[in-house]
Scaffold this motif. Structure first.
Motif, PDB file in Angstrom:
ATOM      1  N   GLY A  20       0.790  -1.216   0.000  1.00 45.47           N
ATOM      2  CA  GLY A  20       0.000   0.000   0.000  1.00 45.47           C
ATOM      3  C   GLY A  20       0.826   1.272   0.000  1.00 45.47           C
ATOM      4  O   GLY A  20       0.339   2.323   0.408  1.00 45.47           O
ATOM      5  N   ALA A  21       2.063   1.205  -0.459  1.00 46.56           N
ATOM      6  CA  ALA A  21       2.962   2.361  -0.426  1.00 46.56           C
ATOM      7  C   ALA A  21       2.544   3.384  -1.482  1.00 46.56           C
ATOM      8  O   ALA A  21       2.965   3.336  -2.627  1.00 46.56           O
ATOM      9  N   TYR A  22       1.710   4.285  -1.092  1.00 46.62           N
ATOM     10  CA  TYR A  22       1.193   5.310  -2.009  1.00 46.62           C
ATOM     11  C   TYR A  22       2.244   6.394  -2.267  1.00 46.62           C
ATOM     12  O   TYR A  22       2.493   6.771  -3.400  1.00 46.62           O
ATOM     13  N   LEU A  23       2.862   6.877  -1.210  1.00 46.63           N
ATOM     14  CA  LEU A  23       3.785   8.000  -1.342  1.00 46.63           C
ATOM     15  C   LEU A  23       5.042   7.607  -2.120  1.00 46.63           C
ATOM     16  O   LEU A  23       5.529   8.381  -2.944  1.00 46.63           O
ATOM     17  N   ASP A  24       5.574   6.417  -1.869  1.00 40.07           N
ATOM     18  CA  ASP A  24       6.757   5.970  -2.609  1.00 40.07           C
ATOM     19  C   ASP A  24       6.463   5.889  -4.094  1.00 40.07           C
ATOM     20  O   ASP A  24       7.258   6.333  -4.919  1.00 40.07           O
ATOM     21  N   ALA A  25       5.344   5.292  -4.429  1.00 43.42           N
ATOM     22  CA  ALA A  25       4.979   5.183  -5.846  1.00 43.42           C
ATOM     23  C   ALA A  25       4.743   6.562  -6.452  1.00 43.42           C
ATOM     24  O   ALA A  25       5.115   6.813  -7.604  1.00 43.42           O
ATOM     25  N   LEU A  26       4.166   7.465  -5.693  1.00 43.97           N
ATOM     26  CA  LEU A  26       3.908   8.808  -6.197  1.00 43.97           C
ATOM     27  C   LEU A  26       5.212   9.548  -6.490  1.00 43.97           C
ATOM     28  O   LEU A  26       5.318  10.302  -7.468  1.00 43.97           O
ATOM     29  N   LEU A  27       6.221   9.316  -5.672  1.00 44.44           N
ATOM     30  CA  LEU A  27       7.499  10.000  -5.863  1.00 44.44           C
ATOM     31  C   LEU A  27       8.336   9.409  -6.994  1.00 44.44           C
ATOM     32  O   LEU A  27       9.018  10.141  -7.704  1.00 44.44           O
ATOM     33  N   THR A  36       1.089   2.202 -10.100  1.00 48.22           N
ATOM     34  CA  THR A  36       0.758   1.086  -9.222  1.00 48.22           C
ATOM     35  C   THR A  36      -0.709   1.155  -8.818  1.00 48.22           C
ATOM     36  O   THR A  36      -1.398   2.151  -9.049  1.00 48.22           O
ATOM     37  N   LEU A  37      -1.181   0.096  -8.191  1.00 48.00           N
ATOM     38  CA  LEU A  37      -2.581   0.031  -7.782  1.00 48.00           C
ATOM     39  C   LEU A  37      -2.950   1.105  -6.753  1.00 48.00           C
ATOM     40  O   LEU A  37      -4.013   1.712  -6.863  1.00 48.00           O
ATOM     41  N   PRO A  38      -2.113   1.386  -5.744  1.00 39.33           N
ATOM     42  CA  PRO A  38      -2.474   2.486  -4.833  1.00 39.33           C
ATOM     43  C   PRO A  38      -2.613   3.835  -5.530  1.00 39.33           C
ATOM     44  O   PRO A  38      -3.472   4.638  -5.166  1.00 39.33           O
ATOM     45  N   LEU A  39      -1.787   4.085  -6.545  1.00 37.49           N
ATOM     46  CA  LEU A  39      -1.930   5.340  -7.290  1.00 37.49           C
ATOM     47  C   LEU A  39      -3.230   5.376  -8.076  1.00 37.49           C
ATOM     48  O   LEU A  39      -3.897   6.414  -8.148  1.00 37.49           O
ATOM     49  N   ALA A  40      -3.595   4.246  -8.666  1.00 41.34           N
ATOM     50  CA  ALA A  40      -4.845   4.191  -9.424  1.00 41.34           C
ATOM     51  C   ALA A  40      -6.050   4.395  -8.511  1.00 41.34           C
ATOM     52  O   ALA A  40      -6.996   5.107  -8.860  1.00 41.34           O
ATOM     53  N   VAL A  41      -6.015   3.803  -7.326  1.00 42.89           N
ATOM     54  CA  VAL A  41      -7.113   3.992  -6.375  1.00 42.89           C
ATOM     55  C   VAL A  41      -7.140   5.440  -5.878  1.00 42.89           C
ATOM     56  O   VAL A  41      -8.208   6.018  -5.683  1.00 42.89           O
ATOM     57  N   GLY A  42      -5.975   6.028  -5.714  1.00 40.15           N
ATOM     58  CA  GLY A  42      -5.917   7.437  -5.330  1.00 40.15           C
ATOM     59  C   GLY A  42      -6.522   8.346  -6.384  1.00 40.15           C
ATOM     60  O   GLY A  42      -7.160   9.350  -6.064  1.00 40.15           O
ATOM     61  N   GLU A  43      -6.340   7.992  -7.646  1.00 39.50           N
ATOM     62  CA  GLU A  43      -6.945   8.781  -8.722  1.00 39.50           C
ATOM     63  C   GLU A  43      -8.456   8.579  -8.791  1.00 39.50           C
ATOM     64  O   GLU A  43      -9.176   9.443  -9.286  1.00 39.50           O
ATOM     65  N   LEU A  44      -8.936   7.450  -8.296  1.00 41.82           N
ATOM     66  CA  LEU A  44     -10.388   7.223  -8.277  1.00 41.82           C
ATOM     67  C   LEU A  44     -11.098   8.189  -7.329  1.00 41.82           C
ATOM     68  O   LEU A  44     -12.291   8.429  -7.477  1.00 41.82           O
ATOM     69  N   ARG A  45     -10.361   8.731  -6.367  1.00 42.25           N
ATOM     70  CA  ARG A  45     -10.975   9.672  -5.425  1.00 42.25           C
ATOM     71  C   ARG A  45     -11.360  10.984  -6.090  1.00 42.25           C
ATOM     72  O   ARG A  45     -12.125  11.761  -5.539  1.00 42.25           O
TER      73      ARG A  45
END
Length: 87
Positions: A20-27, A36-45
């Motif tokens: 679930g590492a959102y920030l690492d993937a974002l950077l 990554t999947l956490p980034l895609a779910v973050g964009e769903l917001r």
């Protein structure tokens, strides 16, 4: 005998943190093809409130692998408790 349960617990926690590492993937991710999947779910917001079921489905897909890992590791984690109760 307790090393197996401890190692399993640490592995499960490490997997959950890195999954679930959102920030690492974002950077570190530069292109949308490597998203990554956490980034895609973050964009769903960013969707409208009417599209809330899609965002919730994405969150469920993101939560399933750690949950399945915990269910698979449950027997090994609880085996230490059974050894402690037998003494």
């Amino acid at each position: 005998p307790q090393v197996k349960a401890t190692t399993t617990a640490i592995a499960a926690l490490a997997f959950t943190v890195h999954w679930g590492a959102y920030l690492d993937a974002l950077l570190y991710v530069r292109s949308s093809a490597q998203r990554t999947l956490p980034l895609a779910v973050g964009e769903l917001r960013t969707l409208d409130a009417a599209e809330l079921p899609i965002a919730l489905a994405g969150s469920l897909v993101l939560a399933l692998p750690p949950l399945l890992l915990l269910l698979l590791a449950q027997r090994r984690l609880l085996s230490t408790l059974n050894l402690a109760d037998a003494r």
